[in-house]
Design a protein around this motif. Structure first.
Motif, PDB file in Angstrom:
ATOM      1  N   LEU A  66      29.091  58.182 -10.191  1.00 53.63           N
ATOM      2  CA  LEU A  66      29.698  59.248 -10.992  1.00 53.63           C
ATOM      3  C   LEU A  66      28.923  60.563 -10.873  1.00 53.63           C
ATOM      4  CD1 LEU A  66      30.597  57.205 -14.195  1.00 53.63           C
ATOM      5  CD2 LEU A  66      32.133  57.953 -12.364  1.00 53.63           C
ATOM      6  N   ARG A  67      27.607  60.477 -10.811  1.00 54.10           N
ATOM      7  CA  ARG A  67      26.778  61.680 -10.761  1.00 54.10           C
ATOM      8  C   ARG A  67      26.924  62.429  -9.438  1.00 54.10           C
ATOM      9  NH1 ARG A  67      20.940  60.388 -10.676  1.00 54.10           N
ATOM     10  NH2 ARG A  67      21.211  60.855  -8.517  1.00 54.10           N
ATOM     11  N   THR A  68      27.072  61.707  -8.323  1.00 55.80           N
ATOM     12  CA  THR A  68      27.159  62.349  -7.009  1.00 55.80           C
ATOM     13  C   THR A  68      28.598  62.490  -6.525  1.00 55.80           C
ATOM     14  OG1 THR A  68      26.943  60.261  -5.833  1.00 55.80           O
ATOM     15  CG2 THR A  68      24.902  61.457  -6.336  1.00 55.80           C
ATOM     16  N   ASP A  69      29.529  62.216  -7.407  1.00 51.37           N
ATOM     17  CA  ASP A  69      30.953  62.296  -7.057  1.00 51.37           C
ATOM     18  C   ASP A  69      31.320  61.338  -5.925  1.00 51.37           C
ATOM     19  OD1 ASP A  69      33.078  63.467  -8.257  1.00 51.37           O
ATOM     20  OD2 ASP A  69      33.044  65.304  -7.064  1.00 51.37           O
ATOM     21  N   GLY A  70      30.583  60.244  -5.808  1.00 49.76           N
ATOM     22  CA  GLY A  70      30.889  59.207  -4.833  1.00 49.76           C
ATOM     23  C   GLY A  70      30.494  59.528  -3.411  1.00 49.76           C
ATOM     24  N   LEU A  72      27.478  59.320  -1.716  1.00 49.02           N
ATOM     25  CA  LEU A  72      26.671  58.298  -1.050  1.00 49.02           C
ATOM     26  C   LEU A  72      27.438  56.989  -0.895  1.00 49.02           C
ATOM     27  CD1 LEU A  72      23.980  57.382   0.148  1.00 49.02           C
ATOM     28  CD2 LEU A  72      23.273  56.761  -2.161  1.00 49.02           C
ATOM     29  N   THR A  73      28.083  56.553  -1.960  1.00 53.68           N
ATOM     30  CA  THR A  73      28.808  55.277  -1.879  1.00 53.68           C
ATOM     31  C   THR A  73      29.969  55.356  -0.893  1.00 53.68           C
ATOM     32  OG1 THR A  73      30.043  55.918  -3.860  1.00 53.68           O
ATOM     33  CG2 THR A  73      28.193  54.411  -4.156  1.00 53.68           C
ATOM     34  N   HIS A  74      30.589  56.509  -0.780  1.00 50.65           N
ATOM     35  CA  HIS A  74      31.673  56.652   0.197  1.00 50.65           C
ATOM     36  C   HIS A  74      31.137  56.550   1.626  1.00 50.65           C
ATOM     37  CE1 HIS A  74      35.542  57.779   1.770  1.00 50.65           C
ATOM     38  NE2 HIS A  74      34.955  58.732   2.505  1.00 50.65           N
ATOM     39  N   ARG A  75      29.972  57.132   1.870  1.00 51.87           N
ATOM     40  CA  ARG A  75      29.382  57.046   3.207  1.00 51.87           C
ATOM     41  C   ARG A  75      28.954  55.617   3.542  1.00 51.87           C
ATOM     42  NH1 ARG A  75      25.853  62.619   3.725  1.00 51.87           N
ATOM     43  NH2 ARG A  75      27.663  63.987   3.677  1.00 51.87           N
ATOM     44  N   VAL A  76      28.401  54.919   2.551  1.00 53.88           N
ATOM     45  CA  VAL A  76      28.020  53.521   2.768  1.00 53.88           C
ATOM     46  C   VAL A  76      29.271  52.677   2.988  1.00 53.88           C
ATOM     47  CG1 VAL A  76      26.960  51.496   1.690  1.00 53.88           C
ATOM     48  CG2 VAL A  76      25.860  53.722   1.513  1.00 53.88           C
ATOM     49  N   VAL A  89      31.490  49.073  -2.897  1.00 53.57           N
ATOM     50  CA  VAL A  89      30.035  49.135  -2.728  1.00 53.57           C
ATOM     51  C   VAL A  89      29.352  48.839  -4.055  1.00 53.57           C
ATOM     52  CG1 VAL A  89      28.099  50.634  -2.131  1.00 53.57           C
ATOM     53  CG2 VAL A  89      30.202  50.748  -0.804  1.00 53.57           C
ATOM     54  N   VAL A  90      29.871  49.392  -5.140  1.00 55.37           N
ATOM     55  CA  VAL A  90      29.319  49.139  -6.477  1.00 55.37           C
ATOM     56  C   VAL A  90      29.475  47.660  -6.834  1.00 55.37           C
ATOM     57  CG1 VAL A  90      29.544  49.695  -8.932  1.00 55.37           C
ATOM     58  CG2 VAL A  90      29.726  51.512  -7.219  1.00 55.37           C
ATOM     59  N   LEU A  91      30.619  47.075  -6.534  1.00 53.85           N
ATOM     60  CA  LEU A  91      30.864  45.657  -6.832  1.00 53.85           C
ATOM     61  C   LEU A  91      29.927  44.755  -6.027  1.00 53.85           C
ATOM     62  CD1 LEU A  91      32.625  43.482  -8.232  1.00 53.85           C
ATOM     63  CD2 LEU A  91      34.096  43.585  -6.216  1.00 53.85           C
ATOM     64  N   ILE A  92      29.760  45.039  -4.749  1.00 57.44           N
ATOM     65  CA  ILE A  92      28.873  44.235  -3.909  1.00 57.44           C
ATOM     66  C   ILE A  92      27.419  44.389  -4.362  1.00 57.44           C
ATOM     67  CG2 ILE A  92      27.943  44.036  -1.561  1.00 57.44           C
ATOM     68  CD1 ILE A  92      30.815  44.648  -0.574  1.00 57.44           C
ATOM     69  N   THR A  93      27.032  45.589  -4.752  1.00 61.55           N
ATOM     70  CA  THR A  93      25.690  45.819  -5.276  1.00 61.55           C
ATOM     71  C   THR A  93      25.447  44.982  -6.526  1.00 61.55           C
ATOM     72  OG1 THR A  93      25.673  48.067  -4.407  1.00 61.55           O
ATOM     73  CG2 THR A  93      24.134  47.584  -6.192  1.00 61.55           C
ATOM     74  N   THR A  94      26.433  44.943  -7.411  1.00 67.65           N
ATOM     75  CA  THR A  94      26.312  44.165  -8.643  1.00 67.65           C
ATOM     76  C   THR A  94      26.191  42.677  -8.348  1.00 67.65           C
ATOM     77  OG1 THR A  94      27.623  45.823  -9.809  1.00 67.65           O
ATOM     78  CG2 THR A  94      27.440  43.648 -10.840  1.00 67.65           C
TER      79      THR A  94
END
Length: 128
Positions: A66-70, A72-76, A89-94
């Motif tokens: 939310l802070r970076t507007d996605g 980094l997670t979009h690039r990953v 990416v957030v789900l897999i991280t969790t």
């Protein structure tokens, strides 16, 4: 407060604090030590470790998303075969954090039971 909830809260808070100073592997070290100190049964230690680290990593990954507007997670998500879906990416991280924390707490509990079995359980195996 029950011992299970105390273990969960300690893992959540101390893992968060440890990761401010140490690398990601502190997510395994803290539940391992707390599982050895406070874990009574393997199954409950696993759940406390999985919930503590999983929730911590979910909050951290969501905050970053939310802070970076996605960005980094979009690039990953583009690097991995996820079709560019940020929240995967957030789900897999969790999920990975929950597995690391749960298995570490379970290992700590079982190590303590192997070294110093509880009375009445000698020769009966480890309770899960």
């Amino acid at each position: 407060m029950s011992r299970h909830w105390l273990l969960f809260l300690l893992i959540l808070v101390l893992t968060f604090l440890a990761q401010l100073v140490l690398d990601w592997w502190s997510a395994a070290l803290v539940p391992l030590l707390l599982g050895a100190a406070l874990g009574r049964r393997g199954g409950r230690a696993f759940l406390a470790g999985a919930a503590g680290v999983g929730l911590g990593w979910l909050l951290a990954a969501t905050w970053s998303e939310l802070r970076t507007d996605g960005l980094l997670t979009h690039r990953v998500a583009q690097l991995l075969p996820l079709g560019g879906h940020d929240w995967l990416v957030v789900l897999i991280t969790t999920i990975l954090g929950a597995l690391v924390g749960g298995l570490a707490a379970l290992t700590g509990c079982w190590l303590r039971l192997a070294v110093r079995p509880e009375k009445g359980f000698e020769g009966k195996g480890v309770r899960v």
